[in-house]
Design a protein around this motif. Structure first.
Motif, PDB file in Angstrom:
ATOM      1  N   ASP A  67      48.140  19.983  47.166  1.00  0.00           N
ATOM      2  CA  ASP A  67      48.095  19.283  48.445  1.00  0.00           C
ATOM      3  C   ASP A  67      46.831  18.445  48.539  1.00  0.00           C
ATOM      4  O   ASP A  67      45.809  18.775  47.942  1.00  0.00           O
ATOM      5  CB  ASP A  67      48.093  20.290  49.606  1.00  0.00           C
ATOM      6  CG  ASP A  67      49.469  20.888  49.820  1.00  0.00           C
ATOM      7  OD1 ASP A  67      50.443  20.158  49.600  1.00  0.00           O
ATOM      8  OD2 ASP A  67      49.544  22.069  50.183  1.00  0.00           O
TER       9      ASP A  67
ATOM     10  N   PHE B 210      54.780  11.468  44.884  1.00  0.00           N
ATOM     11  CA  PHE B 210      53.567  11.729  45.676  1.00  0.00           C
ATOM     12  C   PHE B 210      53.570  10.871  46.927  1.00  0.00           C
ATOM     13  O   PHE B 210      54.007   9.727  46.923  1.00  0.00           O
ATOM     14  CB  PHE B 210      52.274  11.563  44.852  1.00  0.00           C
ATOM     15  CG  PHE B 210      52.070  10.211  44.220  1.00  0.00           C
ATOM     16  CD1 PHE B 210      52.652   9.895  43.005  1.00  0.00           C
ATOM     17  CD2 PHE B 210      51.267   9.252  44.833  1.00  0.00           C
ATOM     18  CE1 PHE B 210      52.459   8.646  42.417  1.00  0.00           C
ATOM     19  CE2 PHE B 210      51.060   8.007  44.248  1.00  0.00           C
ATOM     20  CZ  PHE B 210      51.662   7.705  43.036  1.00  0.00           C
ATOM     21  N   GLY B 211      53.127  11.499  47.991  1.00  0.00           N
ATOM     22  CA  GLY B 211      53.106  10.800  49.265  1.00  0.00           C
ATOM     23  C   GLY B 211      51.809  11.126  49.975  1.00  0.00           C
ATOM     24  O   GLY B 211      51.370  12.275  49.949  1.00  0.00           O
TER      25      GLY B 211
ATOM     26  N   ARG C 211      58.237  19.766  49.024  1.00  0.00           N
ATOM     27  CA  ARG C 211      58.414  20.929  48.154  1.00  0.00           C
ATOM     28  C   ARG C 211      59.180  22.026  48.887  1.00  0.00           C
ATOM     29  O   ARG C 211      59.182  22.092  50.111  1.00  0.00           O
ATOM     30  CB  ARG C 211      57.049  21.467  47.716  1.00  0.00           C
ATOM     31  CG  ARG C 211      56.362  20.558  46.728  1.00  0.00           C
ATOM     32  CD  ARG C 211      55.258  21.303  46.023  1.00  0.00           C
ATOM     33  NE  ARG C 211      54.360  21.984  46.929  1.00  0.00           N
ATOM     34  CZ  ARG C 211      53.335  21.410  47.526  1.00  0.00           C
ATOM     35  NH1 ARG C 211      53.089  20.138  47.339  1.00  0.00           N
ATOM     36  NH2 ARG C 211      52.541  22.105  48.315  1.00  0.00           N
TER      37      ARG C 211
ATOM     38  N   GLN D 172      65.455  10.129  53.688  1.00  0.00           N
ATOM     39  CA  GLN D 172      65.675  11.532  53.305  1.00  0.00           C
ATOM     40  C   GLN D 172      64.557  11.994  52.376  1.00  0.00           C
ATOM     41  O   GLN D 172      64.809  12.490  51.272  1.00  0.00           O
ATOM     42  CB  GLN D 172      67.022  11.692  52.613  1.00  0.00           C
ATOM     43  CG  GLN D 172      68.196  11.541  53.571  1.00  0.00           C
ATOM     44  CD  GLN D 172      69.511  11.328  52.840  1.00  0.00           C
ATOM     45  OE1 GLN D 172      69.712  11.777  51.731  1.00  0.00           O
ATOM     46  NE2 GLN D 172      70.410  10.620  53.489  1.00  0.00           N
ATOM     47  N   GLY D 173      63.317  11.780  52.820  1.00  0.00           N
ATOM     48  CA  GLY D 173      62.157  12.148  52.004  1.00  0.00           C
ATOM     49  C   GLY D 173      62.179  13.638  51.673  1.00  0.00           C
ATOM     50  O   GLY D 173      62.520  14.471  52.509  1.00  0.00           O
ATOM     51  N   LYS D 174      61.842  13.963  50.414  1.00  0.00           N
ATOM     52  CA  LYS D 174      61.889  15.372  49.988  1.00  0.00           C
ATOM     53  C   LYS D 174      60.491  15.931  49.868  1.00  0.00           C
ATOM     54  O   LYS D 174      59.627  15.324  49.221  1.00  0.00           O
ATOM     55  CB  LYS D 174      62.533  15.466  48.601  1.00  0.00           C
ATOM     56  CG  LYS D 174      63.996  15.181  48.561  1.00  0.00           C
ATOM     57  CD  LYS D 174      64.454  15.398  47.130  1.00  0.00           C
ATOM     58  CE  LYS D 174      65.930  15.101  46.987  1.00  0.00           C
ATOM     59  NZ  LYS D 174      66.380  15.366  45.627  1.00  0.00           N
TER      60      LYS D 174
ATOM     61  N   THR E  55      65.386   8.403  49.154  1.00  0.00           N
ATOM     62  CA  THR E  55      64.182   9.035  48.610  1.00  0.00           C
ATOM     63  C   THR E  55      63.866   8.383  47.275  1.00  0.00           C
ATOM     64  O   THR E  55      64.793   8.131  46.473  1.00  0.00           O
ATOM     65  CB  THR E  55      64.362  10.566  48.428  1.00  0.00           C
ATOM     66  OG1 THR E  55      63.366  11.022  47.488  1.00  0.00           O
ATOM     67  CG2 THR E  55      65.724  10.956  47.905  1.00  0.00           C
TER      68      THR E  55
HETATM   69  O1  LIG Z   1      55.877  18.938  50.066  1.00  0.00           O
HETATM   70  C1  LIG Z   1      54.999  18.240  49.566  1.00  0.00           C
HETATM   71  O2  LIG Z   1      53.820  18.390  49.857  1.00  0.00           O
HETATM   72  C2  LIG Z   1      55.343  17.182  48.553  1.00  0.00           C
HETATM   73  C3  LIG Z   1      55.665  15.909  49.209  1.00  0.00           C
HETATM   74  C4  LIG Z   1      56.046  14.811  48.252  1.00  0.00           C
HETATM   75  C5  LIG Z   1      56.512  13.604  49.012  1.00  0.00           C
HETATM   76  C6  LIG Z   1      56.776  12.430  48.137  1.00  0.00           C
HETATM   77  S1  LIG Z   1      56.874  10.962  49.045  1.00  0.00           S
HETATM   78  C7  LIG Z   1      57.438  10.100  47.675  1.00  0.00           C
HETATM   79  C8  LIG Z   1      58.382  11.027  46.969  1.00  0.00           C
HETATM   80  N1  LIG Z   1      59.703  10.885  47.524  1.00  0.00           N
HETATM   81  C9  LIG Z   1      60.100  11.960  48.150  1.00  0.00           C
HETATM   82  O3  LIG Z   1      61.203  12.090  48.724  1.00  0.00           O
HETATM   83  N2  LIG Z   1      59.172  12.914  48.061  1.00  0.00           N
HETATM   84  C10 LIG Z   1      58.035  12.472  47.312  1.00  0.00           C
END
Ligand SMILES: O=C(O)CCCC[C@@H]1SC[C@@H]2NC(=O)N[C@@H]21
Length: 866
Positions: free
Chosen positions: A712, A741-742, A649, A645-647, A618
């Protein structure tokens, strides 16, 4: 018509147009100037109203990518709108139908404002849009974004000197507009001036409550507020009377966010189980249960089992590619090989013994011989999946229903666990009927949600060897790019069903014996250290020499970074130890252009030092070791093409496939500053910057990308395609903030992406806007964000809110307070601390605090927390 004609005819002359309430006494015009009276409203022309001094206005040209020279073109009109608060205006009428409502900022761009009563906004609009606003005003249909009631609109002439003042706010303008015709070159080449701030406007006092805060800060020790950590309560983080101060990671906010998250279940991030680190071994664990494994035994050559696609005639290469591509997105691609079954192979080749699944995806008639061959395949235990094909057998027949042909229709699918899924799909125009005399074991799997409940998907077993077919007359295989949708409604219906389309398709494939488990996690790749220019790169390397430990490492609890000059050193990249290659010369990537990033990054500090990698865990973990020590002017950013392992909220997983822009930016904010006292605002600023990164490109202004409070990014008010995750650490009097941010830029499936919206726009408007790329949009987002932060620090929330409201989806939306029968309130804006404000009838405007309420937009409810 009268208003339009008058404005069109006279806008080049030195006259002004006024729309106002008759009660605005000072504006009462002589009768001969009145063009139209309607109820208590009047429209008249007057002598030119000059606006040559913007000194008492606060300028709003916050985006570095905005072009005031457009205003010099005679095709645009500048005007002042005056509005008063809803409480003051007892006569406020609520428009009958929300369709009639004209949202002020949808028709113009705000340029400057003057707070007070009346609240005044200068904006510019095309001649026709100015008329639209005037007409809506006359008909009581005009809605201001902040819930105030419009009282007067007067067109004004901006002097050239005034425009110069505007231009000072946006110094990159000239360069930009030169390039503005080509998107790929529409990137600013000029850098922002060292002080890009307006000399005008009323700056809010910075550092209010300094003394208290200072005392407090003495007691502060480093504390990190993260999603999973013990978040401090508002009390702990509050300073003096700023008891609202509240971090996006605090408990209340997470609850609030969770309710928001719940309401966007179809977004790419939600409801996806977290990938385990042992995912690779899944297939082996499945052992004999998995049909694929069984097939492997048959396949003595040790090759993966074959899936064949028959698309009829030889010209159908496109159809083959379409079906293959969706199949690759559903099945465990490493375990199957997908081939086209060509017409001439059907009768000749020994495919019958080698294939596990045949997909028939052609509407062309099937010859008797081919039909016989396909049935023979079934008799040997083969599986067939039919997409809108005329292939049938056993007790069913196909009936044409021309009125259904190529329409988008709702269907109900029965799942194996006996639940039902409803989704909209394109219909072939045929349905299935069970032959009366038949006693076969046809099982309808799906019917249209129409009066006849027409059957559109069936399951048919064949013979004694396990042969079976699932035949569909709805286009499960086509995504939006291959569907010739006719209306916006069809686009929306199909896109909103996209996730369910995958769900249904996967269930069908699994029931035919394929494995749809997620494929292997890609291996992590080394990081590249890239910079916006050579000079800053060298400065960073110098800094590094003095800051790495004896082993050349920058250590942190999350990831240690090992800096190496070139990729020759073959160090394995693991989640806790990653190599960083410092030589920029060797860098190249298929998915990221450093040049594109550099061209679009027009910042003083932010995003200058870039850690780029193809695959990482991430991006939220990469900057930890560097961010507290690095000099401020070397703004850090981490960018990845994919994350394992993107995170998201609230502890959600953020799915991070190719095509999604994935980035974490580091910023610092002094505690005693406008923003430092209102940290939750950061998420709003980032969301706004993401939307502006697209909508500030000439030609892309009307791409329907919006912000949804709190953070969002949405397509219209329908589907989520991006989000923001903010974590903060307060060290003495500085907030270190990581902004993740993604957004989906080029990943059309399984939900929706920005390039889908561009394709839709091109189709509807006959334009030829090019698709956008993650490198360009990340850099533009950072550029706009730096600008927004500067404005916020100088002017506070009012400096950015008109722009936020222009793009947010909540203007004038009605909600119920407490429960579904509770009192009605209107969302009118966000307050100084970033909380929602609602206007309850008879009670005036109130803030809805997350510590007492949560907000469920889908159900239009604001409910008390239990
Ligand atoms: O839940 C949400 O809406 C927030 C999402 C945020 C995702 C981004 S992608 C780049 C960065 N790395 C992550 O693991 N999460 C944030």
């Amino acid at each position: 018509a009268l208003i339009r004609r008058t404005v069109r005819r006279l806008h080049r002359s030195r006259c002004s147009f006024t729309f106002c309430c008759r009660c605005c006494r000072r504006a009462a015009p002589p009768d001969e100037r009145v063009c139209l009276r309607l109820g208590n409203k009047v429209f008249f022309t007057d002598e030119a109203q000059l606006l040559d001094d913007l000194n008492r206005w606060s300028l709003l040209l916050i985006s570095p990518f905005i072009y005031p020279d457009k205003l010099l073109e005679a095709e645009h009109i500048a005007f002042v709108t005056e509005s008063i608060s809803a409480q003051t205006d007892n006569l406020q009428k609520v428009p009958v139908s929300s369709k009639e409502v004209v949202k002020w900022s949808d028709y113009c761009s705000p340029l400057a404002y003057k707070p007070g009563e009346p609240y005044k906004l200068i904006a510019e609009a095309s001649v026709d849009n100015f008329s639209n606003l005037g007409i809506a005003f006359m008909e009581d249909r005009l809605q201001m974004d902040n819930g105030m009631v419009p009282h007067k609109i007067v067109s004004v002439h901006l002097q050239e000197s005034t425009l110069k003042e505007l231009t000072q706010v946006a110094p990159a303008v000239k360069e930009m507009s030169r390039n503005s015709t080509q998107v790929n070159e529409a990137t600013p080449t000029a850098t922002l001036g060292t002080t890009a701030k307006s000399k005008l406007g009323v700056a809010e006092s910075v550092g209010q409550g300094d003394q208290e805060a200072e005392e407090k800060s003495k007691l502060e020790k480093e504390s990190e507020y993260e999603d999973e950590s013990n978040s401090p309560s508002d009390k702990e983080t509050g300073f003096g009377e700023h008891h609202h101060l509240h971090l996006s990671s605090c408990h209340e906010c997470l609850q609030l966010e969770n309710s928001t998250i719940e309401s966007v279940r179809f977004a790419s991030a939600e409801d996806i189980p977290e990938l385990s680190d042992h995912c690779n071994s899944k297939l082996d664990e499945n052992g004999g249960d998995c049909l694929a494994t069984g097939i492997k035994r048959v396949n003595l050559a040790g090759k993966p089992p074959n899936v064949l696609i028959y698309v009829g005639s030889e010209t159908a290469k496109v159809e083959f590619d379409q079906v293959k591509s969706i199949l690759l997105e559903c099945i465990d691609a490493d375990n199957y090989t997908i081939y086209q079954l060509h017409e001439e192979q059907v009768l000749k080749d020994p495919w019958i013994d080698n294939a596990m699944l045949l997909i028939i995806a052609t509407e062309e008639p099937i010859s008797d011989k081919n039909q016989e061959q396909f049935v023979k395949f079934l008799s040997k235990g083969g599986k067939i999946l039919g997409f809108s094909s005329s292939f049938t057998f056993g007790g069913i027949q196909i009936k044409r229903k021309d009125k259904l042909k190529k329409t988008v229709h709702e269907l109900v699918v029965s799942k194996t666990d006996s639940t039902e899924v409803k989704l909209n799909l394109l219909i072939s125009g045929c349905i299935f009927e069970v032959k009366k005399e038949s006693n076969s074991k046809v099982k309808p799997l799906s019917h249209l949600n129409n009066a006849d409940k027409d059957t559109v998907i069936v399951h048919l077993p064949y013979g004694d060897n396990g042969g079976e077919a699932i035949l569909s007359q709805v286009h499960l295989e086509l995504d939006i790019s291959s569907v010739d949708f006719q209306t916006e409604e069809d686009f929306n219906l199909l896109k909103m069903s996209n996730t369910k389309r995958y769900e249904v398709l996967k269930e069908i494939l699994v029931s035919l014996g394929l494995s749809c488990e997620l494929s292997e996690i890609p291996p992590l790749t080394p990081i590249y250290l890239l910079s916006s220019d050579e000079e800053i790169h060298l400065a960073f390397l110098k800094w590094l020499e003095e800051n790495v430990n004896a082993e050349g490492l920058i250590e942190s609890s999350k990831v240690s970074l090992k800096f190496v000059s070139s990729c020759e050193s073959k160090m394995e990249t693991t989640p806790s130890l990653m190599s960083v290659i410092t030589e920029m010369g060797n860098f190249s990537s298929e998915h990221f252009s450093l040049e594109m990033y550099q061209q679009n990054l027009q910042t003083k500090k932010l995003g200058k030092i870039l850690l780029f990698t193809e695959v990482t865990t991430t991006t939220m973990n990469l900057l930890d070791g560097l961010m507290f020590k690095l000099p401020e002017e070397m703004g850090l950013i981490a960018i990845a093409v994919r994350q394992t392992q993107g995170k998201g909220r609230g502890g959600n997983v953020w799915l991070s496939p190719m095509g999604c822009a994935l980035s974490t930016l580091h910023i610092t904010v002094p505690l005693h500053s406008n923003l430092g006292q209102r940290i939750p605002f950061i998420q709003h600023l980032v969301s706004l910057a993401m939307v502006e990164s697209v909508r500030s490109i000439p030609g892309y202004e009307d791409i329907e990308l919006r912000v949804k409070w709190p953070n969002d990014i949405y397509y219209s008010d329908l589907m989520k395609l991006g989000g923001v995750l903010v974590t903060s650490t307060l060290i003495e009097t500085t907030f270190h903030i990581l902004i993740g941010f993604g957004f989906n830029v080029n990943n059309s499936n399984p939900t929706i992406c920005i390039n889908d919206l561009i394709t839709k726009f091109n189709k509807e408007e006959g334009t030829n806007l090019k698709p956008l790329t993650a490198d360009c949009l990340i850099a533009r987002t950072v550029t706009v964000l730096e600008r927004l932060i500067d404005i916020f620090q100088e002017k506070g929330p009012n400096g950015v809110l008109p722009r936020y409201y222009k793009y947010w989806i909540h203007s004038g939306k009605q909600v119920h307070l407490y429960n579904e029968e509770g009192p009605i309130a209107w969302i009118v804006g966000i307050d100084d601390y970033g909380f929602l404000q609602v206007h309850e009838e008879g009670k005036g405007v109130e803030s809805v605090h997350p510590d007492g309420n949560s907000f469920d937009m889908l159900r239009n409810l604001i409910i008390p927390k239990h």
